[in-house]
Design an enzyme around this catalytic site. Structure first.
Site, PDB file in Angstrom:
ATOM      1  CB  ALA A 170      -0.937  -0.025   1.203  1.00  0.00           C
ATOM      2  N   GLY A 171       1.938   1.286   0.735  1.00  0.00           N
ATOM      3  CA  GLY A 171       2.773   2.486   0.812  1.00  0.00           C
ATOM      4  C   GLY A 171       3.450   2.797  -0.514  1.00  0.00           C
ATOM      5  CB  CYS A 222       1.605  -9.888   3.332  1.00  0.00           C
ATOM      6  SG  CYS A 222       1.520  -9.283   1.638  1.00  0.00           S
ATOM      7  CG  ASP A 280      -3.383  -3.328   1.610  1.00  0.00           C
ATOM      8  OD1 ASP A 280      -2.823  -4.276   2.179  1.00  0.00           O
ATOM      9  OD2 ASP A 280      -3.022  -2.883   0.506  1.00  0.00           O
ATOM     10  CG  ASN A 302      -2.337  -6.421   5.966  1.00  0.00           C
ATOM     11  OD1 ASN A 302      -1.838  -5.615   5.162  1.00  0.00           O
ATOM     12  ND2 ASN A 302      -1.610  -7.356   6.536  1.00  0.00           N
ATOM     13  CE  LYS A 303      -1.697  -9.621   0.012  1.00  0.00           C
ATOM     14  NZ  LYS A 303      -2.478  -9.336  -1.220  1.00  0.00           N
ATOM     15  CE  LYS A 331       0.161   2.074   3.887  1.00  0.00           C
ATOM     16  NZ  LYS A 331       1.032   1.282   4.718  1.00  0.00           N
TER      17      LYS A 331
HETATM   18  C1  RUB Z   1       0.402  -6.055   0.475  1.00  0.00           C
HETATM   19  C2  RUB Z   1      -0.088  -6.054   1.876  1.00  0.00           C
HETATM   20  C3  RUB Z   1       0.713  -5.280   2.890  1.00  0.00           C
HETATM   21  C4  RUB Z   1       0.136  -3.861   2.990  1.00  0.00           C
HETATM   22  C5  RUB Z   1       1.040  -2.948   3.783  1.00  0.00           C
HETATM   23  O1  RUB Z   1      -0.528  -6.579  -0.441  1.00  0.00           O
HETATM   24  O2  RUB Z   1      -1.123  -6.589   2.198  1.00  0.00           O
HETATM   25  O3  RUB Z   1       0.649  -5.873   4.141  1.00  0.00           O
HETATM   26  O4  RUB Z   1      -0.038  -3.318   1.703  1.00  0.00           O
HETATM   27  O5  RUB Z   1       2.264  -2.815   3.130  1.00  0.00           O
HETATM   28  P1  RUB Z   1      -0.148  -6.625  -2.006  1.00  0.00           P
HETATM   29  P2  RUB Z   1       3.192  -1.523   3.339  1.00  0.00           P
HETATM   30  O6  RUB Z   1       1.127  -7.377  -2.140  1.00  0.00           O
HETATM   31  O7  RUB Z   1      -1.323  -7.348  -2.625  1.00  0.00           O
HETATM   32  O8  RUB Z   1      -0.038  -5.203  -2.500  1.00  0.00           O
HETATM   33  O9  RUB Z   1       3.461  -1.440   4.817  1.00  0.00           O
HETATM   34  O10 RUB Z   1       4.427  -1.820   2.532  1.00  0.00           O
HETATM   35  O11 RUB Z   1       2.458  -0.344   2.835  1.00  0.00           O
END
Ligand code: RUB
Length: 307
Positions: A19-20, A124, A193, A203-204, A229
């Site tokens: 998501a980030g 994830c 997410d 989240n995942k 988020k």
């Molecule tokens: C990724 C996922 C991550 C969050 C947070 O899913 O579920 O846990 O996006 O990630 P996908 P972050 O692989 O389907 O995008 O902390 O890097 O934002």
């Protein structure tokens, strides 16, 4: 528009994922588009920025960081094209800088809650969760990690590689082994997410079973999430859409040809209710899930009329 299409395609195909990262890539795409946009009126500028914003947002439906980033990056108030362009460039750059800093702050704040000797389970591949884990390790804490595979896309393989690069002892498990290993775990740390006004986490897929198992075993469940988020539209009751991806991520479609009574489902995310979450580590500090509304209201520039 070519570069925007390229970024959108990378998000859609998950070359850019998490998501980030998705949020930062979208902000960069809008900034670069605005910088080269040739228009003669502010109306045309508005129409083109709005078109590109919708296009980027349509790539993946669940991570609220994407519409939040697009909205924050594409804001302008001037009626003059050149000034509006500068505003978009500055807002996008400010978002990207804030996002980078947020990861560092989450790492610093969250790592204080990690104890020497902790076994941490993660799911994830979350850069925010990993920031906490690697910061704790770099602070000299003797920790180890249990990482799920995260079927079907196996983002857990990215996580174990990342942790290995830091020299952090890590064990890879299949998703269905989560409850079996929970007895060995001190805390669970996952990313987000989206976080709804009621503190529920998206989240995942599979995150909610880590939360359930942690709850059952009385282990702490920590979420690492930047303020972007949090989902403003959940304040007025809008649901968060769960992305359902292609079934060939799970099974070769040719196997299904003769199985006329079988369907395959592939949701990419799930909901974890607030009562299973002990704390959310954000860039503005640690909060309980019940404070999600305050974050949206005070830290996302949310205004009622915009929803
Ligand atoms: C990724 C996922 C991550 C969050 C947070 O899913 O579920 O846990 O996006 O990630 P996908 P972050 O692989 O389907 O995008 O902390 O890097 O934002």
């Amino acid at each position: 528009m070519e570069k925007v299409k390229e970024t959108a395609e990378k998000i859609r195909t998950m070359e850019i994922r998490g998501a980030g990262r998705i949020a930062k890539a979208a902000a960069e795409a809008i900034r670069d588009y605005a910088a080269q946009l040739e228009v003669t009126s502010i109306e045309e500028f508005a129409a083109r920025i709005s078109e590109v914003s919708s296009y980027l947002i349509s790539t993946r439906p669940t991570a609220v960081s994407l519409p939040n980033a697009v909205k924050l990056a594409s804001r302008y108030s001037s009626e003059n094209v050149e000034e509006a362009r500068q505003e978009v460039i500055e807002n996008a750059n400010a978002f990207i800088e804030k996002a980078d800093k947020a990861l560092g702050r989450i790492g610093k704040i969250g790592s204080r809650r990690v104890m020497d000797g902790d076994v941490i389970m993660t799911h994830c591949n979350s850069h925010a969760a990993l920031s906490i884990i690697t910061t704790a390790f770099e602070d000299g804490k003797d920790i180890s990690v249990i990482s799920t595979e995260s079927r079907p896309r196996c983002q857990g393989l990215l996580t174990i590689r990342h942790l290995n690069n830091f020299g952090i002892p890590t064990t890879l498990i299949v998703d269905s082994a989560v409850r079996y290993y929970m007895k060995d775990v001190d805390k669970v740390i996952v990313g987000a997410d989206a976080i709804a006004t009621n503190g529920a986490l998206v989240n995942k897929i599979g995150t909610s079973q880590l939360a359930l198992a942690a709850h059952e075993a009385r282990k702490s469940f920590m979420v690492a999430a930047e303020t972007f988020k949090f989902s403003p539209s959940t304040i007025v009751g809008n649901p968060i859409e769960i992305e359902e991806r292609a079934i060939d991520e799970i099974v070769d479609p040719s196997i299904l040809k003769e199985l006329s009574h079988v369907q395959v489902r592939n949701p990419a995310f799930d909901f974890t209710p607030a009562e299973y979450i002990d704390m959310i580590v954000t860039d503005i500090g640690i909060i309980p899930p019940a404070m999600a509304y305050t974050v949206i209201k005070e830290h996302l520039g949310w205004e009622f009329g915009e929803l």
